[in-house]
Design a protein around this motif. Structure first.
Motif, PDB file in Angstrom:
ATOM      1  N   LEU A 111      -1.489  39.183  61.391  1.00  0.00           N
ATOM      2  CA  LEU A 111      -0.662  38.130  60.786  1.00  0.00           C
ATOM      3  C   LEU A 111       0.754  38.626  60.501  1.00  0.00           C
ATOM      4  CD1 LEU A 111      -3.142  36.429  58.295  1.00  0.00           C
ATOM      5  CD2 LEU A 111      -2.185  35.471  60.392  1.00  0.00           C
ATOM      6  N   TYR A 112       0.898  39.849  60.032  1.00  0.00           N
ATOM      7  CA  TYR A 112       2.203  40.412  59.771  1.00  0.00           C
ATOM      8  C   TYR A 112       3.032  40.467  61.048  1.00  0.00           C
ATOM      9  CZ  TYR A 112       5.801  43.678  58.255  1.00  0.00           C
ATOM     10  OH  TYR A 112       7.004  44.263  57.968  1.00  0.00           O
ATOM     11  N   ARG A 113       2.423  40.949  62.143  1.00  0.00           N
ATOM     12  CA  ARG A 113       3.158  41.034  63.419  1.00  0.00           C
ATOM     13  C   ARG A 113       3.471  39.647  63.974  1.00  0.00           C
ATOM     14  NH1 ARG A 113       1.404  45.766  67.382  1.00  0.00           N
ATOM     15  NH2 ARG A 113       2.252  47.443  66.135  1.00  0.00           N
ATOM     16  N   TYR A 114       2.536  38.687  63.800  1.00  0.00           N
ATOM     17  CA  TYR A 114       2.731  37.335  64.333  1.00  0.00           C
ATOM     18  C   TYR A 114       3.811  36.590  63.558  1.00  0.00           C
ATOM     19  CZ  TYR A 114       1.636  32.567  65.749  1.00  0.00           C
ATOM     20  OH  TYR A 114       1.706  31.301  66.203  1.00  0.00           O
ATOM     21  N   ILE A 115       3.824  36.724  62.230  1.00  0.00           N
ATOM     22  CA  ILE A 115       4.764  35.989  61.405  1.00  0.00           C
ATOM     23  C   ILE A 115       6.164  36.606  61.457  1.00  0.00           C
ATOM     24  CG2 ILE A 115       5.337  35.391  59.011  1.00  0.00           C
ATOM     25  CD1 ILE A 115       2.348  35.055  58.519  1.00  0.00           C
ATOM     26  N   PHE A 116       6.274  37.935  61.443  1.00  0.00           N
ATOM     27  CA  PHE A 116       7.573  38.592  61.337  1.00  0.00           C
ATOM     28  C   PHE A 116       8.111  39.107  62.669  1.00  0.00           C
ATOM     29  CE2 PHE A 116       5.871  39.050  56.997  1.00  0.00           C
ATOM     30  CZ  PHE A 116       6.859  38.335  56.334  1.00  0.00           C
TER      31      PHE A 116
END
Length: 117
Positions: A111-116
């Motif tokens: 989620l961190y890589r997908y969102i940011f």
């Protein structure tokens, strides 16, 4: 007279302290062992006849001076490991506890890589 009163008071205090330590041990042991006939109840909760017999047997063992571990081992040999309310964790049990943590970690990273990004 005062000496006798002092000895009486001291022996009463010691006896009550000994009694409370036995009751505390019995309470802990009754919470650490499962009822052999009830489904999902510890000895402390159960009023079944075999559970009451087990409680009396535990009381006799404590009075005889057996340690908590010796008492638990006696019941494990008699009923199997399922008699323990908190059986030792090993093998597959560790995997069951670690799997959600690993998936949560990878989910947060994803989620961190997908969102940011």
């Amino acid at each position: 007279m005062i000496k006798n009163l002092y000895l009486f008071f001291l022996s009463t205090v010691l006896l009550l302290g000994f009694q409370s330590s036995i009751e505390e041990r019995l309470y802990i042991l009754n919470r650490d062992l499962m009822c052999p006939v009830c489904d999902g109840l510890i000895l402390e909760q159960s009023q079944a006849a075999p559970a009451l017999e087990m409680k009396e047997e535990i009381k006799k063992m404590v009075i005889q001076g057996m340690s908590d571990e010796e008492i638990k081992e006696h019941f494990v040999q008699k009923f199997g490991i399922e008699i323990l309310a908190n059986p030792p964790k090993k093998g597959f049990d560790i995997l069951v506890w670690l799997t959600p943590l690993v998936f949560s970690f990878f989910g947060i990273v994803f989620l961190y890589r997908y969102i940011f990004s």
